[in-house]
Structure formats: structure tokens, C-alpha cells
Design an enzyme around this catalytic site. Structure first.
Site, PDB file in Angstrom:
ATOM      1  N   GLY A 173       0.790  -1.239   0.000  1.00 55.58           N
ATOM      2  CA  GLY A 173       0.000   0.000   0.000  1.00 55.58           C
ATOM      3  C   GLY A 173       0.819   1.284   0.000  1.00 55.58           C
ATOM      4  O   GLY A 173       0.271   2.367   0.164  1.00 55.58           O
ATOM      5  N   TRP A 213       2.459   3.003  -2.402  1.00 58.33           N
ATOM      6  CA  TRP A 213       2.163   4.000  -3.453  1.00 58.33           C
ATOM      7  C   TRP A 213       0.820   4.677  -3.158  1.00 58.33           C
ATOM      8  O   TRP A 213       0.671   5.877  -3.305  1.00 58.33           O
ATOM      9  CB  TRP A 213       2.129   3.346  -4.841  1.00 58.33           C
ATOM     10  CG  TRP A 213       3.492   3.078  -5.413  1.00 58.33           C
ATOM     11  CD1 TRP A 213       4.639   2.910  -4.724  1.00 58.33           C
ATOM     12  CD2 TRP A 213       3.831   2.951  -6.807  1.00 58.33           C
ATOM     13  NE1 TRP A 213       5.683   2.666  -5.593  1.00 58.33           N
ATOM     14  CE2 TRP A 213       5.213   2.687  -6.862  1.00 58.33           C
ATOM     15  CE3 TRP A 213       3.105   3.011  -7.988  1.00 58.33           C
ATOM     16  CZ2 TRP A 213       5.892   2.500  -8.085  1.00 58.33           C
ATOM     17  CZ3 TRP A 213       3.767   2.823  -9.200  1.00 58.33           C
ATOM     18  CH2 TRP A 213       5.150   2.573  -9.247  1.00 58.33           C
ATOM     19  N   ASP A 225      -6.010 -11.742  -8.794  1.00 54.94           N
ATOM     20  CA  ASP A 225      -4.998 -11.728  -9.850  1.00 54.94           C
ATOM     21  C   ASP A 225      -5.451 -10.758 -10.938  1.00 54.94           C
ATOM     22  O   ASP A 225      -6.501 -10.958 -11.561  1.00 54.94           O
ATOM     23  CB  ASP A 225      -4.867 -13.154 -10.413  1.00 54.94           C
ATOM     24  CG  ASP A 225      -3.802 -13.252 -11.494  1.00 54.94           C
ATOM     25  OD1 ASP A 225      -3.297 -12.204 -11.954  1.00 54.94           O
ATOM     26  OD2 ASP A 225      -3.473 -14.390 -11.878  1.00 54.94           O
ATOM     27  N   ASP A 282       3.117  -1.127 -10.282  1.00 57.24           N
ATOM     28  CA  ASP A 282       4.413  -1.525  -9.719  1.00 57.24           C
ATOM     29  C   ASP A 282       4.469  -3.059  -9.679  1.00 57.24           C
ATOM     30  O   ASP A 282       5.266  -3.632  -8.956  1.00 57.24           O
ATOM     31  CB  ASP A 282       4.539  -0.938  -8.298  1.00 57.24           C
ATOM     32  CG  ASP A 282       5.973  -0.879  -7.806  1.00 57.24           C
ATOM     33  OD1 ASP A 282       6.891  -0.950  -8.647  1.00 57.24           O
ATOM     34  OD2 ASP A 282       6.177  -0.762  -6.576  1.00 57.24           O
ATOM     35  N   LYS A 310       6.329  -0.125 -13.924  1.00 58.83           N
ATOM     36  CA  LYS A 310       7.639  -0.741 -13.738  1.00 58.83           C
ATOM     37  C   LYS A 310       7.944  -1.625 -14.953  1.00 58.83           C
ATOM     38  O   LYS A 310       7.057  -2.317 -15.450  1.00 58.83           O
ATOM     39  CB  LYS A 310       7.595  -1.618 -12.485  1.00 58.83           C
ATOM     40  CG  LYS A 310       8.968  -2.168 -12.091  1.00 58.83           C
ATOM     41  CD  LYS A 310       8.875  -3.465 -11.318  1.00 58.83           C
ATOM     42  CE  LYS A 310       8.202  -3.457  -9.988  1.00 58.83           C
ATOM     43  NZ  LYS A 310       9.031  -3.036  -8.866  1.00 58.83           N
TER      44      LYS A 310
HETATM   45  N1  SAM Z   1       3.853  -0.352  -5.036  1.00 54.20           N
HETATM   46  C1  SAM Z   1       3.708  -1.235  -3.895  1.00 54.20           C
HETATM   47  C2  SAM Z   1       3.883  -0.432  -2.650  1.00 54.20           C
HETATM   48  O1  SAM Z   1       4.463   0.675  -2.705  1.00 54.20           O
HETATM   49  O2  SAM Z   1       3.436  -0.876  -1.577  1.00 54.20           O
HETATM   50  C3  SAM Z   1       4.708  -2.382  -3.966  1.00 54.20           C
HETATM   51  C4  SAM Z   1       4.381  -3.354  -5.054  1.00 54.20           C
HETATM   52  S1  SAM Z   1       5.350  -4.828  -5.023  1.00 54.20           S
HETATM   53  C5  SAM Z   1       6.890  -4.282  -5.625  1.00 54.20           C
HETATM   54  C6  SAM Z   1       4.732  -5.737  -6.397  1.00 54.20           C
HETATM   55  C7  SAM Z   1       3.363  -6.316  -6.166  1.00 54.20           C
HETATM   56  O3  SAM Z   1       2.852  -6.827  -7.399  1.00 54.20           O
HETATM   57  C8  SAM Z   1       3.364  -7.498  -5.206  1.00 54.20           C
HETATM   58  O4  SAM Z   1       2.636  -7.185  -4.042  1.00 54.20           O
HETATM   59  C9  SAM Z   1       2.680  -8.622  -5.989  1.00 54.20           C
HETATM   60  O5  SAM Z   1       1.799  -9.413  -5.209  1.00 54.20           O
HETATM   61  C10 SAM Z   1       1.928  -7.838  -7.053  1.00 54.20           C
HETATM   62  N2  SAM Z   1       1.560  -8.648  -8.210  1.00 54.20           N
HETATM   63  C11 SAM Z   1       2.359  -9.410  -8.996  1.00 54.20           C
HETATM   64  N3  SAM Z   1       1.645 -10.046  -9.932  1.00 54.20           N
HETATM   65  C12 SAM Z   1       0.340  -9.671  -9.755  1.00 54.20           C
HETATM   66  C13 SAM Z   1      -0.884 -10.007 -10.414  1.00 54.20           C
HETATM   67  N4  SAM Z   1      -0.911 -10.858 -11.444  1.00 54.20           N
HETATM   68  N5  SAM Z   1      -2.019  -9.450  -9.959  1.00 54.20           N
HETATM   69  C14 SAM Z   1      -2.003  -8.583  -8.906  1.00 54.20           C
HETATM   70  N6  SAM Z   1      -0.869  -8.228  -8.244  1.00 54.20           N
HETATM   71  C15 SAM Z   1       0.289  -8.773  -8.660  1.00 54.20           C
END
Ligand code: SAM
Length: 240
Positions: free
Chosen positions: A92, A94, A128, A152, A192
Site C-alpha cells: 500500500g 504508493w 490476480d 508496480d 515498472k
Molecule cells: N507499489 C507497492 C507499494 O508501494 O506498496 C509495492 C508493489 S510490489 C513491488 C509488487 C506487487 O505486485 C506485489 O505485491 C505482488 O503481489 C503484485 N503482483 C504481482 N503479480 C500480480 C498479479 N498478477 N495481480 C495482482 N498483483 C500482482
């Protein structure tokens, strides 16, 4: 005002700065039996990371909060945004930045595979993003055209750089597709990506749909990481 680590022009922490951060390692973690080298390295990096320290001090759930702060400082996409979608939003960070910077004028809808603790002003879905149902659920929550889609999302890493790059690129493509369907005229898309050769076609497509498309690696993104960000501004709805 959002406080963050004071950085020199080269992105290094100063010897001692206003935040009381010092250059170089402050903590060393000894390996011990049963502790993997990789987890020792992770722990050592966390303990010596000024952004981790700053996130703790400023009440952000993740150090990644400073990436969106630095991206916005450079490209100012938050100043006019009202309807915002945060893809891969957990834990959370961002969303916290957006709510702190924009206050009550914004509405954030976030999605992640992981559960996200509630934040006032945000609605989170745990699912997802690539599933068929996710798009439907998100459409239901959105009120009018979106001003900013920020992603992200990162696929779980395998350690094989090319595989990780391709898997994250697949997420970027789905995010871009979603942005094209939901952004209003002049909207922004921030995502990203991993540095690598396979995203030329994506860049061509982005340039058709937005007035400007730029790569930027914010100082908060670790230097050794292949991660960087694409910032696409000025969505041209009629050209899609
Ligand atoms: N921007 C976030 C923050 O500041 O708190 C951090 C994000 S973290 C680097 C990447 C996130 O992408 C992870 O929590 C992961 O579960 C999510 N993610 C990856 N593949 C996903 C998908 N198919 N659907 C939803 N979320 C996904």
C-alpha cells in the site's frame, strides 16, 4: 510535506545528513548455521538502507513509496489526477503517497494478489489482475474515466534475469491494455519494467497512444536492480 532521505547528486547518502543517516554500512549481519546467505544479505541490505529507515520514520508501509514520490517530482502526474488505479498495490506504499499528496480529492482503486490493510480513500481488491474477473471487478469500482494508471506489479522472481524480464513484461502489457480501456483524454500511465531488449514493440505502441513516453530510474530504485520505470503522459484517446 513528505520527508525522504537527503541524497547527493550521485544518489548516494551524504556522510551525515539532516535525517541523521550516515554513509555506508552501519550494521553487519553475521551468517550463522541455518541462515541462508541470501537472507543474511537481504537483512544486511534492509538494515543499511536509508529508504527503509525513512519509510519507517515517515509511516510508509514500503520503501517503494519513495519511488513514486521521486517519479512524481520529475513528471508531476499527480497534480491533476482524481481517479487513480494502483496495480500491484500491496502493501500500500504508493497508495499512501497518493492519499498523502492529493488528500480527499482523489479516489484510489488498488489490486494485488496479496491482502492489503485498509486505507481511508482507497478501495482494494485481492485478486490476480490478469484474471478475466479482475477487469470486470475494477470496471465496476471505477467512477468515470481514469486519470492515472500506475503499476508496480512484478512477477515473483526466478533468479533467471531473462525469464523475470519476460514475465514482468507480460504484466506490463496487460496493464497497458487496461490503461487504454480506462484512461480519459490526457491521462497518464506509469509502470515498472525491466531493462532488456524485448520491450521495443511496447515502446512503439505506447508512443502511438501518448504524447510523451520516458524511461526513468528513480534514485530509490536499487542501482543493481534491472528495474526501471516507464512514464507515459498525455493519453490520446482518439488514437486508440
Ligand atoms: N507499489 C507497492 C507499494 O508501494 O506498496 C509495492 C508493489 S510490489 C513491488 C509488487 C506487487 O505486485 C506485489 O505485491 C505482488 O503481489 C503484485 N503482483 C504481482 N503479480 C500480480 C498479479 N498478477 N495481480 C495482482 N498483483 C500482482
Amino acid at each position: 510535506m513528505i520527508k525522504r532521505p537527503k541524497l547527493s547528486r550521485t544518489g548516494q547518502t551524504r556522510k551525515t545528513n539532516a535525517s541523521g543517516l550516515t554513509r555506508g554500512e552501519k550494521f553487519r549481519v553475521k551468517t550463522s548455521r541455518g541462515r541462508k546467505i541470501s537472507s543474511v544479505r537481504w537483512l544486511q541490505r534492509q538494515l543499511n538502507d536509508p529508504y527503509v529507515e525513512a519509510a519507517h520514520r515517515d509511516g510508509y508501509r514500503a520503501r517503494s513509496a519513495y519511488k513514486i514520490i521521486e517519479l512524481d517530482e520529475k513528471f508531476s502526474f499527480l497534480k491533476k489526477a482524481k481517479n487513480i488505479v494502483d496495480l500491484g498495490a500491496a502493501p500500500g506504499g504508493w497508495t499512501q503517497v497518493v492519499l498523502k499528496k492529493c488528500g480527499k480529492r482523489v479516489r484510489v482503486v488498488g489490486i494485488d494478489l496479496l491482502e492489503i490493510a485498509p486505507l481511508d480513500g482507497a478501495t482494494f481488491l485481492q485478486m490476480d489482475f490478469t484474471s478475466d474477473e479482475a477487469e470486470e471487478e475494477l470496471f465496476e469500482l471505477l467512477e468515470g474515466p481514469v486519470d492515472l494508471v500506475m503499476s508496480d506489479m512484478a512477477a515473483a522472481t526466478t533468479g533467471h534475469q531473462q525469464t523475470d524480464h519476460i514475465r514482468t513484461l507480460a504484466l506490463v502489457e496487460v496493464a497497458f491494455d487496461f490503461a487504454k480501456k480506462t484512461l480519459g483524454e490526457g491521462g497518464a500511465f506509469v509502470t515498472k519494467v525491466f531493462r532488456g531488449g524485448a520491450d521495443q514493440q511496447l515502446l512503439i505502441e505506447l508512443r502511438k497512444c501518448f504524447k510523451s513516453v520516458r524511461h526513468f530510474k528513480p534514485p530509490a530504485s536499487r542501482q543493481h536492480s534491472a528495474e526501471t520505470y516507464l512514464v507515459a503522459l498525455g493519453f490520446k484517446k482518439e488514437d486508440v
